[in-house]
Motif scaffolding. Structure first.
Motif, short mmCIF file in Angstrom:
data_model
loop_
_atom_site.label_atom_id
_atom_site.label_comp_id
_atom_site.label_asym_id
_atom_site.label_seq_id
_atom_site.Cartn_x
_atom_site.Cartn_y
_atom_site.Cartn_z
N ILE A 6 0.85 -1.19 0.00
CA ILE A 6 0.00 0.00 0.00
C ILE A 6 0.89 1.25 0.00
CG2 ILE A 6 -1.81 1.28 1.18
CD1 ILE A 6 -2.74 -1.43 0.16
N LEU A 7 0.62 2.16 -0.91
CA LEU A 7 1.34 3.42 -0.95
C LEU A 7 0.51 4.51 -0.27
CD1 LEU A 7 3.80 5.05 -1.93
CD2 LEU A 7 2.53 5.52 -4.04
N PHE A 8 1.06 5.09 0.78
CA PHE A 8 0.42 6.20 1.49
C PHE A 8 0.96 7.50 0.91
CE2 PHE A 8 0.02 2.62 4.27
CZ PHE A 8 -1.15 2.80 4.97
N ILE A 9 0.09 8.28 0.32
CA ILE A 9 0.47 9.56 -0.27
C ILE A 9 -0.02 10.66 0.68
CG2 ILE A 9 0.20 11.10 -2.24
CD1 ILE A 9 -0.35 8.63 -3.96
N THR A 10 0.90 11.43 1.21
CA THR A 10 0.53 12.45 2.19
C THR A 10 0.55 13.84 1.55
OG1 THR A 10 2.82 12.60 2.99
CG2 THR A 10 1.35 11.09 4.13
N ASP A 79 -0.67 -2.43 -4.58
CA ASP A 79 -2.01 -3.03 -4.61
C ASP A 79 -3.10 -2.05 -4.26
OD1 ASP A 79 -1.14 -5.86 -5.08
OD2 ASP A 79 -0.15 -5.54 -3.15
N GLY A 80 -2.72 -0.91 -3.71
CA GLY A 80 -3.70 0.09 -3.34
C GLY A 80 -3.03 1.38 -2.92
N PHE A 81 -3.83 2.45 -2.86
CA PHE A 81 -3.31 3.79 -2.55
C PHE A 81 -4.20 4.45 -1.51
CE2 PHE A 81 -2.30 2.52 -6.82
CZ PHE A 81 -0.96 2.85 -6.97
N ILE A 82 -3.57 5.07 -0.52
CA ILE A 82 -4.29 5.82 0.51
C ILE A 82 -3.71 7.23 0.54
CG2 ILE A 82 -4.80 6.04 2.97
CD1 ILE A 82 -4.69 2.98 3.16
N LYS A 106 -7.86 -1.16 -8.67
CA LYS A 106 -7.25 -1.09 -7.35
C LYS A 106 -7.91 0.04 -6.54
CE LYS A 106 -2.84 -2.71 -9.20
NZ LYS A 106 -1.39 -2.45 -9.36
N PRO A 107 -7.93 -0.07 -5.21
CA PRO A 107 -8.54 0.98 -4.39
C PRO A 107 -7.68 2.23 -4.33
CG PRO A 107 -7.59 -0.72 -2.99
CD PRO A 107 -7.47 -1.23 -4.40
N ILE A 108 -8.34 3.38 -4.47
CA ILE A 108 -7.70 4.69 -4.31
C ILE A 108 -8.53 5.41 -3.26
CG2 ILE A 108 -7.07 6.84 -5.45
CD1 ILE A 108 -7.08 5.18 -8.12
N ILE A 109 -8.01 5.49 -2.04
CA ILE A 109 -8.79 5.91 -0.89
C ILE A 109 -8.29 7.25 -0.37
CG2 ILE A 109 -9.35 5.34 1.52
CD1 ILE A 109 -9.12 2.36 0.63
N LEU A 110 -9.23 8.15 -0.09
CA LEU A 110 -8.90 9.41 0.56
C LEU A 110 -9.44 9.41 1.97
CD1 LEU A 110 -9.66 10.21 -2.69
CD2 LEU A 110 -8.74 12.37 -1.82
N ALA A 135 -8.71 -0.86 1.93
CA ALA A 135 -7.76 -1.07 0.83
C ALA A 135 -7.38 -2.54 0.67
CB ALA A 135 -6.51 -0.23 1.05
N LEU A 136 -7.40 -3.29 1.77
CA LEU A 136 -6.99 -4.70 1.71
C LEU A 136 -8.12 -5.61 1.24
CD1 LEU A 136 -4.92 -4.97 5.03
CD2 LEU A 136 -4.09 -4.60 2.70
N ASP A 137 -9.34 -5.14 1.23
CA ASP A 137 -10.46 -5.96 0.81
C ASP A 137 -10.39 -6.21 -0.70
OD1 ASP A 137 -13.34 -6.48 -0.17
OD2 ASP A 137 -13.54 -6.63 2.02
#
Length: 335
Positions: A6-10, A79-82, A106-110, A135-137
Motif C-alpha cells: 500500500i502506498l500512502f500519499i501524504t 495493490d492500493g493507494f491511501i 485497485k482501491p484509491i482511498i482518501l 484497501a486490503l479488501d
C-alpha cells in the motif's frame, strides 16, 4: 501469503498538524504520521510518498494532477493507494480523482481527520486504520472516501460538519460500505472493471460557480463570461434563473459551437437534486438556452467534471452533453 503493498500519499491537512503559536499547521512527515499506527506492518507492506504538506484550503487543480500522476507512476507497483488529505477540500479532490483516474481495479482511498493524529483524543488513527482495512479488501476498487467508519464513492462525498467525527455524508446515493472492526461490510456491490485503467492529464480551470442570491445585479455577468468558459448556476430550489438575469446570460452564452461557453444548472439544496422545468422560471431557461443540468450530482462533482470535460475540447454541444451525462463512479443517474 504475501502482504499487500500500500502506498500512502501524504498532502498535509489536519491529520498531519501540530499546534503552533499561529494555529494548527501540517508539519508531520509521512513517516511520523504512520508511526502512530504501530501494528501497520502486520497488515500490509506500507510505503510513503510525501507529495506536499499544506492546509487543504490551499489545494488546487495542479495538486490534483500531481496526485493522479503519482498514482499513474506507481500503479503497477502497489495493490492500493491511501491519500491523507485535509477535510475542507477532500470532497473536491475525491471527485477530481474520480475523473482523472478511471476504470481502476485497485482501491484509491482518501481519508483525513477532524483532530491531529498526535492528539491524545483523535479520530485520525481510526480513519487511517479503516482506510487500510478497506484497501486490503479484494472487492475494493476505484476512488473512495473512508471517514467516520463509512466508505463513500468519490463523487458522492460532501463535508457537512465542521467539528464532529462523522463529518462526511454520501449525497443522493447510499454509502458503499461500512468498516466494522477488521471487517468491511459492503452495501453496494460492483464488479471489478474490465479493461485497463485510464488516466487523464489535463484540467481546464475556466469554470465559475455562481450562487444566486435574491436581487443579484446583472452587470456582473459580462466579466464572468469574459473570464470563464463554463458557468455553473447554483439556483434556488428545483432550478431557474431570475428574469432580470436572462438577457445577460443570453449575451454571455451565445451559441456553443461559436463561443464554446457552457451553462450548467444545479441547485443550492444539498439533497434530491435539481429539476429545471417544473416551474416557469426554469422553463424559460429550457426554452432559450442549450444547457447541462446537474440533477442529483454534488457540486464538487459538477465543478471537477466540468474542468475535466472542458480540457477535452468538445466541438459540438451534443458531444459535450453525452460526455457530461455519462456516469463515472456513480456521479449521476440521469438518463
Amino acid at each position: 501469503m504475501r502482504l499487500k503493498k500500500i502506498l500512502f500519499i501524504t498532502t498535509g491537512g489536519t491529520i498531519a498538524c501540530v499546534r503552533t503559536p499561529q494555529g494548527l499547521r501540517p508539519v508531520l512527515s509521512s513517516g511520523e504520521l504512520l508511526a502512530h499506527l504501530p501494528g501497520l506492518a502486520e497488515l500490509c507492506q506500507p510505503d510513503t510518498l510525501a507529495l506536499c504538506s499544506i492546509d487543504s484550503t490551499d489545494m488546487s487543480p495542479a495538486h490534483w494532477l500531481d496526485m493522479a500522476r503519482a498514482i499513474e507512476e506507481n500503479y503497477d507497483r502497489y495493490d492500493g493507494f491511501i491519500l491523507c488529505h485535509g477535510t475542507d477540500t477532500l470532497a473536491y479532490t475525491a471527485a477530481a480523482l474520480s475523473y482523472l483516474v478511471q476504470n481502476a481495479a485497485k482501491p484509491i482511498i482518501l481519508t483525513g481527520s477532524q483532530q491531529p493524529i498526535s492528539n491524545e483524543i483523535t479520530d485520525a488513527k481510526k480513519n487511517l486504520r479503516d482506510s487500510v482495512i478497506c484497501a486490503l479488501d479484494p472487492r475494493s476498487h476505484g476512488v473512495m472516501v473512508v471517514f467516520g467508519g463509512l466508505v463513500i464513492a468519490g463523487t458522492r462525498a460532501k463535508k457537512n460538519k465542521t467539528i464532529s467525527y462523522d463529518a462526511f455524508a454520501s449525497v443522493n446515493f447510499p454509502h458503499l460500505a461500512q468498516v466494522q472492526g477488521d471487517r468491511l461490510v459492503h452495501y453496494i456491490q460492483t464488479p471489478l472493471p474490465e479493461g485497463p485503467v485510464q488516466f487523464s492529464h489535463a484540467l481546464d480551470q475556466r469554470v465559475f460557480l455562481l450562487k444566486l442570491t435574491p436581487g443579484m445585479r446583472p452587470d456582473l455577468l459580462p466579466a464572468i463570461f469574459q473570464l470563464y468558459d463554463c458557468v455553473i448556476v447554483e439556483s434556488f430550489g428545483a432550478g431557474g434563473i431570475p428574469e432580470s438575469l436572462m438577457e445577460g446570460f443570453a449575451r454571455g452564452l451565445g451559441r456553443y459551437e461559436d463561443t464554446h461557453k457552457v451553462l450548467i444548472m444545479t441547485t443550492q439544496v444539498t439533497y434530491e437534486g435539481s429539476d429545471v422545468g417544473i416551474y416557469e422560471v426554469g422553463r424559460r431557461v429550457k426554452d432559450q438556452f442549450a444547457f447541462l443540468e446537474a440533477h442529483d450530482m454534488t457540486i464538487e462533482a459538477v465543478i471537477t467534471k466540468s474542468m475535466w470535460l472542458l480540457a477535452q475540447k468538445c466541438d459540438h454541444f451534443q458531444e459535450l452533453q453525452e460526455k457530461f451525462y455519462r456516469q463515472i463512479n456513480f456521479d449521476t443517474f440521469y438518463h
